[in-house]
Design a protein around this motif. Structure first.
Motif: not given
Length: 636
Positions: A331-357
């Motif tokens: 909820e908070a990420p989508i409210l802050r950054d929008g649905f498209v940007a949040t989905c893009g960030r999720w995709r990057l995390l999945i693709d690159e496995g670069l979840r922040p510490v």
């Protein structure tokens, strides 16, 4: 929020907790209307596309997450619900759950407090009403703005709409099951419109700049509103006639006073701004979304039976953990950054496995806590609820799978009770259902229709079973054979899981068919609280010429004491009402119960039948005139 969750958990002290939904309706109507008015003042028009897209961005992601998780869990835990779950899922994603539940005759109040799991998406009716309001109200508000000049005229028009909704509720109300008017958008819009009228009369910008004297008056209104809501939550029940619409209007007006005070700068506003309350308020949408599925799926895992305060705490912990995860990562990420940007960030995390510490450090404790709480729920139910009969909690579980004695058979419950649970784990004969058109015993004959007068012969006992109608729950199901032996010819309509709200509907139906006999025995305290208003309604339904026998309850249910107090008061203070004191009769002889501590074994069923007979005989000295003025119809 606490009132609603407590009501859904079956807390007897919160029999009116369902009114908490109307508090949310008032708050939603107020905030949405103020948002639209602010937009109109800024732009000179209503940007409906922007408004609706913002609503979708706030509401739909959390709903979608909950639906995905709950559908997957329910498919594994309750595969038998697949067909109904698909329809409920379609209604949920289209925000039409309230109309789906009306069309499928889903009783809201009958599901509360029962010892069985409700469908996991039944709570979405309120979100459906709100979303439908969000679609329709901006258009109506725009018409009010362009057609009516002045704040007073717009407030008056909005209150007239609220009154029309309340009138529709009053006209369509049915005491058999008020769910129809409770679910309807047209009949349950009053609270939303009262909140909207409050925003038209006192916009947030105005309330925030009121002088001190007016702030004190709003604080007083808030205190009065809070007292009204607290009183209503403890005194009303879903079957009270006064609730529709009087109680709902009272709750909405109380909520309006509280909302106005919270929006100002006074004491109430300071209290509602405390960090713990703000924390809960931010996550309240997620808590509401998750709490009902958690209760429903936990009940499906553990099977039918009463719960305890420890289990409520576990369910609350699971709900809060899920709501926190939903807010933090969806909820908070989508409210802050929008649905498209949040989905893009999720995709990057999945693709690159670069979840922040930092995110990993937050995710792991939440996931571990949720998993631990769920595991504790599965294990904890086994110790918090008394086990069933030997080898499988089989008796009550088998009964809950559909074994019943119902009016469909139009026969007396006659059976030979088994002396102990059979090895096959089938319920004893006294719990097996009667086939339509015949009694539960193959040798037994159906009693011919007869009136109370026709049975009053010298050869029959003082009280004939053909003078008695019995309406009950699973305790009466377990005692059916003994009742029929003690009162031959008795008409029994008993069903597993039945609560008082369902029993009232059965009695109303029998009364309409002239199917009630001289003595009406009601044993309906096992599956949920019973209110004084329900007893008044029951007394009214059976009519002045019949005697009412109330059987009280015994078992580990949290509402046992309150139910018995209500029934005892009714027997002491109401004419032609007597108490069959099952609690006193069995409390010192619990060895006569099955190991669930609720349902009688055959020897205990004989005790049940004897105390019912004694209560009926107690009515004989002041019995009403015989019902001999017409032929007997229905199940007599």
């Amino acid at each position: 929020m606490l009132a609603v969750v407590g009501f859904h958990e079956g807390v007897s002290e919160l029999s009116g907790g369902f009114l908490g939904v109307d508090v949310f309706f008032v708050l939603s109507g107020f905030l949405i209307t103020d948002l639209l008015l602010t937009q109109y003042d800024r732009l000179g028009r209503l940007d409906l596309r922007d408004f609706w897209s913002r609503r979708a961005r706030r509401l739909f992601p959390a709903l979608a997450l909950m639906l995905i998780v709950v559908t997957a869990a329910a498919t594994v835990i309750e595969p038998g619900q697949d067909a109904s779950l698909r329809l409920a899922l379609l209604a949920a994603v289209t925000y039409t759950s309230n109309w789906y539940q009306i069309l499928h005759h889903v009783s809201y109040f009958a599901a509360i407090g029962l010892f069985k799991a409700p469908p996991p998406l039944d709570h979405l009716w309120s979100l459906a009403i709100e979303e439908q309001f969000y679609l329709i109200w901006p258009v109506i508000l725009w018409l009010l703005i362009i057609r009516l000049n002045g704040r007073r005229a717009r407030v008056t028009a909005t209150l007239i709409l609220a009154a029309l909704s309340a009138l529709a509720m009053a006209l369509q109300y049915s005491p058999a099951d008020p769910s129809l008017v409770y679910y309807g958008t047209d009949t349950h819009a009053s609270a939303l419109l009262i909140g909207a009228a409050l925003a038209l009369a006192l916009p947030l910008a105005m309330v925030a700049s009121l002088p001190a004297a007016q702030v004190r008056r709003l604080d007083a209104a808030g205190v009065v509103g809070l007292v009204l809501l607290a009183w209503a939550a403890g005194h009303f029940s879903g079957t009270d006639r006064a609730v529709y619409p009087g109680g709902l209007i009272m709750a909405a007006v109380g909520a309006a006073g509280l909302v106005a005070a919270a929006a100002s700068t006074g004491v109430i506003a300071a209290m509602t701004s405390l960090p713990p309350l703000r924390w809960v308020g931010i996550r309240s949408y997620g808590i509401y979304l998750w709490h009902w599925p958690v209760i429903a799926l936990a009940g499906a895992i553990t099977g039918p039976g009463p719960t305890s305060a420890w289990l409520w705490l576990i369910e609350a912990g699971v709900t809060i953990a899920l709501a926190c995860g939903s807010w933090r990562f969806v909820e908070a990420p989508i409210l802050r950054d929008g649905f498209v940007a949040t989905c893009g960030r999720w995709r990057l995390l999945i693709d690159e496995g670069l979840r922040p510490v930092g995110a990993r450090r937050r995710v792991v404790p939440i996931v571990v806590a949720a998993a631990a709480l769920i595991a504790a729920t599965m294990a904890g139910y086994g110790v918090a609820r008394p086990p069933g009969p030997p080898t499988a909690s089989g008796l009550l579980r088998q009964v809950a799978e559909g074994q019943r004695i119902s009016a469909a058979s139009q026969a007396s419950a006659q059976a030979t009770a088994a002396s102990s649970p059979p090895a096959s784990l089938r319920p004893p004969a006294s719990l097996r259902p009667a086939a339509a058109g015949r009694s539960a015993s193959p040798e037994a004959k159906l009693p011919p229709p007869a009136s109370a007068c026709q049975t009053a012969t010298a050869r029959l006992p003082k009280v004939s079973g053909r003078q008695v109608t019995a309406i009950g729950d699973s305790v009466m199901v377990a005692s059916a054979a003994a009742l029929n032996s003690t009162l031959p010819g008795i008409y029994i309509n008993a069903e597993v899981g039945r609560a008082m709200v369902n029993g009232l509907a059965v009695i109303q139906s029998l009364a309409a068919q002239h199917g009630l006999r001289r003595y009406v025995v009601v044993g309906l305290g096992t599956n949920g609280p019973v209110s004084t208003a329900q007893i008044r309604q029951l007394r009214h339904l059976i009519g002045p010429n019949r005697d009412l026998i109330l059987v009280n309850t015994f078992g580990p249910m949290p509402w046992e004491a309150s139910v018995n107090a209500v029934l005892d008061a009714a027997a002491r203070h109401t004419a032609h009402v007597s108490l069959a004191n099952w609690h006193a009769a069995i409390a010192g002889h619990t060895s006569l119960l099955w190991s669930d501590g609720v349902h009688p074994q055959p020897s205990g069923a004989k005790v049940y039948a004897r105390i019912v007979l004694a209560a009926i005989e107690a009515q004989l000295p002041h019995a009403a005139a015989p019902l001999c003025d017409r032929p007997v119809n229905g199940p007599r």
